[in-house]
Design a protein around this motif. Structure first.
Motif, PDB file in Angstrom:
ATOM      1  N   UNK A  39       0.857  -1.170   0.084  1.00 33.31           N
ATOM      2  CA  UNK A  39      -0.105   0.092   0.096  1.00 33.31           C
ATOM      3  C   UNK A  39       0.881   1.260   0.041  1.00 33.31           C
ATOM      4  N   UNK A  40       1.955   1.091   0.716  1.00 32.82           N
ATOM      5  CA  UNK A  40       2.646   2.422   0.884  1.00 32.82           C
ATOM      6  C   UNK A  40       3.469   2.787  -0.577  1.00 32.82           C
ATOM      7  N   UNK A  41       3.955   1.589  -1.004  1.00 26.59           N
ATOM      8  CA  UNK A  41       4.573   1.700  -2.452  1.00 26.59           C
ATOM      9  C   UNK A  41       3.662   2.333  -3.372  1.00 26.59           C
ATOM     10  N   UNK A  42       2.422   1.661  -3.569  1.00 29.50           N
ATOM     11  CA  UNK A  42       1.235   2.150  -4.549  1.00 29.50           C
ATOM     12  C   UNK A  42       0.822   3.500  -4.169  1.00 29.50           C
ATOM     13  N   UNK A  43       1.190   4.260  -2.953  1.00 26.18           N
ATOM     14  CA  UNK A  43       0.789   5.462  -2.763  1.00 26.18           C
ATOM     15  C   UNK A  43       1.813   6.216  -3.136  1.00 26.18           C
ATOM     16  N   UNK A  44       2.983   5.768  -2.922  1.00 24.14           N
ATOM     17  CA  UNK A  44       4.068   6.497  -3.464  1.00 24.14           C
ATOM     18  C   UNK A  44       4.371   6.518  -5.017  1.00 24.14           C
ATOM     19  N   UNK A  45       3.946   5.482  -5.520  1.00 23.98           N
ATOM     20  CA  UNK A  45       3.905   5.816  -7.285  1.00 23.98           C
ATOM     21  C   UNK A  45       2.636   6.655  -7.566  1.00 23.98           C
ATOM     22  N   UNK A  46       1.632   6.729  -6.814  1.00 27.57           N
ATOM     23  CA  UNK A  46       0.558   7.611  -7.403  1.00 27.57           C
ATOM     24  C   UNK A  46       0.981   9.069  -7.292  1.00 27.57           C
ATOM     25  N   UNK A  47       1.873   9.231  -6.059  1.00 27.90           N
ATOM     26  CA  UNK A  47       2.581  10.619  -5.774  1.00 27.90           C
ATOM     27  C   UNK A  47       3.232  11.123  -6.963  1.00 27.90           C
ATOM     28  N   UNK A  48       4.217   9.900  -7.255  1.00 29.52           N
ATOM     29  CA  UNK A  48       5.125  10.206  -8.633  1.00 29.52           C
ATOM     30  C   UNK A  48       4.247  10.598  -9.616  1.00 29.52           C
ATOM     31  N   UNK A  49       3.439   9.703 -10.083  1.00 32.06           N
ATOM     32  CA  UNK A  49       2.608  10.065 -11.340  1.00 32.06           C
ATOM     33  C   UNK A  49       2.044  11.508 -11.305  1.00 32.06           C
ATOM     34  N   UNK A  50       1.373  11.859 -10.130  1.00 35.62           N
ATOM     35  CA  UNK A  50       0.906  13.157  -9.862  1.00 35.62           C
ATOM     36  C   UNK A  50       1.892  14.237 -10.136  1.00 35.62           C
ATOM     37  N   UNK A  51       3.111  13.943  -9.411  1.00 35.95           N
ATOM     38  CA  UNK A  51       4.059  15.159  -9.599  1.00 35.95           C
ATOM     39  C   UNK A  51       4.602  15.200 -11.099  1.00 35.95           C
ATOM     40  N   UNK A  52       4.656  14.064 -11.846  1.00 30.68           N
ATOM     41  CA  UNK A  52       5.189  14.228 -13.133  1.00 30.68           C
ATOM     42  C   UNK A  52       4.099  14.831 -14.129  1.00 30.68           C
ATOM     43  N   UNK A  53       2.782  14.434 -13.904  1.00 29.74           N
ATOM     44  CA  UNK A  53       2.008  15.337 -14.485  1.00 29.74           C
ATOM     45  C   UNK A  53       1.955  16.718 -14.266  1.00 29.74           C
ATOM     46  N   UNK A  54       2.210  17.279 -13.013  1.00 26.82           N
ATOM     47  CA  UNK A  54       2.202  18.720 -12.591  1.00 26.82           C
ATOM     48  C   UNK A  54       3.386  19.179 -13.484  1.00 26.82           C
TER      49      UNK A  54
END
Length: 147
Positions: free
Chosen positions: A116-131
């Motif tokens: 779950x922590x890894x998935x959350x971190x992956x989602x943050x990375x995806x969000x940041x890259x989109x930004x």
């Protein structure tokens, strides 16, 4: 036409972005997976500057040119592992979040390889890259940096 340079005009905003990047550095992603996320997101968002930066980063971490060439057609390619396919599905659903969000199938696939922590971190990375991509495309960052 010259566009606003966000870094110069709003340095506090960049400081906040770099704070998130500092957080992401401590997440200890596999460097190839991180660069695949950054490159694929940038391909989908049309950010030439970020594609340039992150393909270089991927190559420096040992990614092959062949896989980078095939990244835009990863669904049809046999060059990517099931783990990487799960991540790339997340990337595509995050870029097109309006379409259906993150599907249950993608989440289940991710959960085979990540906690779950890894998935959350992956989602943050995806969000940041989109930004980053949105700022880069909106400001024509590739023209400002003349890479």
């Amino acid at each position: 036409m010259t566009r606003v340079n966000i870094y110069q005009a709003q340095p506090a905003a960049y400081k906040a972005f770099f704070a998130v990047e500092a957080y992401l550095k401590q997440c200890a992603f596999d460097p190839i997976i991180e660069e695949l996320i950054r490159v694929r997101t940038s391909q989908m968002n049309g950010c030439a500057y970020c594609i340039h930066v992150h393909t270089q980063g991927a190559l420096q971490h040992g990614e092959s040119a062949e896989r980078l060439f095939a990244l835009s057609v990863w669904k049809e390619s046999t060059l990517f592992s099931e783990k990487e396919r799960a991540v790339l599905a997340l990337v595509e659903e995050m870029v097109h979040i309006y379409a259906q969000g993150i599907t249950d199938a993608t989440y289940v696939s991710l959960s085979k390889y990540f906690n779950e922590d890894d998935i959350a971190q992956l989602m943050v990375l995806c969000t940041m890259m989109n930004a980053w991509n949105r700022l880069g495309v909106a400001t024509h960052a590739n023209e400002q940096t003349k890479y």
